[in-house]
Enzyme design. Structure first.
Site, mmCIF file in Angstrom:
data_model
loop_
_atom_site.group_PDB
_atom_site.id
_atom_site.type_symbol
_atom_site.label_atom_id
_atom_site.label_comp_id
_atom_site.label_asym_id
_atom_site.label_seq_id
_atom_site.Cartn_x
_atom_site.Cartn_y
_atom_site.Cartn_z
ATOM 1 N N ASN A 162 79.705 -10.404 73.936
ATOM 2 C CA ASN A 162 79.311 -8.950 73.826
ATOM 3 C C ASN A 162 79.063 -8.203 75.153
ATOM 4 O OD1 ASN A 162 76.991 -10.500 74.361
ATOM 5 N ND2 ASN A 162 75.776 -9.568 72.809
ATOM 6 N N GLU A 261 69.443 -17.796 76.603
ATOM 7 C CA GLU A 261 69.116 -16.598 76.329
ATOM 8 C C GLU A 261 69.713 -16.546 74.964
ATOM 9 O OE1 GLU A 261 67.635 -14.545 77.786
ATOM 10 O OE2 GLU A 261 67.084 -15.517 79.631
ATOM 11 N N CYS A 295 72.002 -8.122 71.788
ATOM 12 C CA CYS A 295 70.858 -9.108 71.355
ATOM 13 C C CYS A 295 69.731 -8.464 71.275
ATOM 14 C CB CYS A 295 70.750 -10.439 72.377
ATOM 15 S SG CYS A 295 70.656 -9.862 74.044
ATOM 16 N N GLU A 469 66.238 -14.432 82.975
ATOM 17 C CA GLU A 469 67.268 -13.623 83.808
ATOM 18 C C GLU A 469 67.091 -12.553 84.445
ATOM 19 O OE1 GLU A 469 70.924 -14.266 81.415
ATOM 20 O OE2 GLU A 469 70.977 -16.229 82.156
#
Ligand code: NAP
Length: 489
Positions: A162, A261, A295, A469
């Site tokens: 994505n 993640e 997300c 991150e």
């Protein structure tokens, strides 16, 4: 470090990117796989399909490159990352076109992602210089205590389709800055973006073996090789919670450091006291960016009863006006979904909601143009027991839920197993503080819908994963802290 202008000329053509990149070489696989444009079905490339043995060899390459790379000074590593950053920007247009072709997002969004992706290389080029240890005040007169921070070793990255460039640079920027080497496995839908980034790494002077991109359709086997290998010390994964849990289990035997993640199910809360223009705009961006395939997408939109009618009318009108089509065409803001399977999944969630009493305000079905397109959709009358509340939609569908009180909506917002992002639209300061503290998520955005940025930590709580991150925390995932105790003579 200044980069000579000639070396910044755009050099990318995705038609040339059909081999994997291992130990500084472009290698063929045992076979190939096709990469298609999700908007048109056009065949873009046939890419090397690596075997599990070849993936194991790429780990060997990363292990061989580790001593020399980790021995470089932070300033030397930083200079190479800065050159890589400059090359991404110099090639921004061809990277964006490659991304729109293989991933489907509108060109304007693809250009935005390239800038965002490049910003991680710049950020970590700077953070490389700040991997400080510390001197600890002593507890005993004859002893001195300190810490140093050292690269963990070989890292692997497994990334989704994505955000095919940003999810990669967010990992590799931090890993290389810390002094680790990396093997990256991109999603099989979007290998071209990752190979383009590898080509630019090569041009930037990233030494052979320091960054490797392995393309394969054998994701589960690749994952097993990576998890089993004792040479790999860090696994950084972005993707679904189901695969993240599997990798977590597989890494137990070699006790790797993990950054996971994973999926989200973001609530977006709009209160009666919100600036309604801002709330409508924020909900549009949060829900429909990347055709709803992010997300941190608003998955559940809760609107307080006093503002519900006005918000719903304005929001629905805007959704009805969204232009759907090939992301390469002017004015298109909603591209295709990544695959036919994705369209089926989104449609299943809509059908389930309708069967249980939801009502369509706009859209509500696959797009009449066929292919991988889904109509931008608004649903209301959403109630408990509908799958759409518990699953990530990952498509352009906005479920609206009316609520009465802050306590009620906070409980509903938190009543899910994941916690990545949450959004609040309000002008009440005390409410802002209560909710930023009370929402169970790694990220809370207040009166804003685009919180992700290189300078801030990104990650989730609960089943949205482990680690962070970006931000200064992003480097920590690739560093071990070594404690040194010196007894004085
Ligand atoms: P996915 O199926 O988990 O795939 C992600 C990556 O994992 C791909 O490279 C995939 O390879 C690989 N993979 C699949 N099965 C594997 C296995 N058994 N072992 C090792 N690797 C495996 O996720 P997706 O559906 O493509 O991506 C969307 C998900 O990513 C959503 O849940 C979204 O929320 C999440 N996401 C999270 C973040 C975040 O920062 N938290 C950011 C973006 C996306 P193949 O493509 O070859 O199967």
């Amino acid at each position: 470090m200044s980069v000579p202008k000639a070396s910044l000329q755009p050099t990318l053509r995705y038609q040339d990117l059909d081999r994997a990149y291992v130990a500084g070489q472009w290698i063929a696989g045992t076979t190939t796989f096709k990469v298609n444009n999700p908007a048109t079905g056009e065949l873009l490339a046939e890419v090397a399909d690596l075997s599990p043995e070849q993936i194991d060899q790429s780990i060997d390459a990363a292990a061989e490159a580790l001593p020399a790379w980790s021995a470089k000074t932070a300033h030397e590593r930083s200079a190479i990352l800065k050159k890589w950053h400059a090359l991404l920007l110099a090639n921004a247009e061809s990277l964006a076109q490659t991304m729109t072709a293989e991933q489907g997002k509108p060109l304007a969004e693809a250009r935005g992602e390239v800038g965002y992706a490049a910003s991680f290389l710049e950020w970590f080029a700077e953070e490389a210089k700040r991997a400080y240890g510390e001197v600890i005040p002593t507890a005993f007169a004859g002893k001195r205590y300190s810490t140093i921070r050292q690269p963990c070793g070989v890292a692997v990255a497994i990334t989704p389709w994505n955000f095919p460039i940003a999810m990669l640079t967010r990992k590799v920027g931090a890993a290389l800055a810390a002094g680790c080497t990396m093997v990256a496995k991109p999603a099989a839908e979007t290998p071209l973006c990752a190979l383009a980034i590898a080509k630019l790494a090569h041009e930037a002077g990233v030494p052979p073996g320091v960054f490797n991109v392995v393309t394969t359709t054998r994701a589960a086997e690749a994952g097993e090789v990576m998890c089993r290998s004792p040479k790999v010390r860090v696994l950084s994964f972005t993707g679904s919670t189901a695969v993240g849990k599997r990798l977590y289990r597989q890494c137990a035997d070699t006790m790797k450091k993990l950054a996971l993640e994973l999926g989200g199910n973001a609530p977006l809360l709009i209160f009666d006291d919100a600036d309604i223009d801002r709330a409508v705009e924020g909900a549009m961006i949060s829900k429909f960016r990347n055709a709803g395939q992010t997300c941190i997408c608003a998955n559940r939109i809760y609107v307080q009863s006093g503002i519900y009618a006005e918000f719903t009318a304005r929001f629905t009108q805007k959704v009805a006006a969204l232009k759907v089509g090939n992301g390469a065409e002017d004015g298109v803001v909603i591209g295709p979904l990544i695959s036919a399977k994705a369209v089926q999944k989104v449609d299943r969630l809509v059908r389930d909601a309708l069967a249980k009493g939801a009502k369509v305000l706009v859209g509500g079905a696959a797009h009449t143009r066929g292919g991988h397109f889904y109509q931008p959709t608004v649903l209301e009358g959403i109630g408990a027991g509908m799958d759409i509340l518990g699953e990530e939609i990952f498509g352009p569908v906005a479920p609206l839920i009316r609520f009465e009180t802050e306590a009620e909506v906070l409980a509903k917002a938190n009543d899910v197993s994941v916690g990545l992002a949450a959004y609040v639209f309000t002008r009440d300061l005390s409410r802002t503080i209560r909710l930023t503290e009370g929402l169970q998520s790694g990220i809370v955005a207040v009166n804003d819908s685009v919180p992700a940025v290189a300078v801030a930590p990104f990650g989730g709580v609960k089943e949205s994963g482990l680690g962070r991150e970006g931000g200064r925390q992003g480097l920590d995932e690739f560093l071990d802290t070594k404690y040194v105790c010196i007894g004085l003579a």
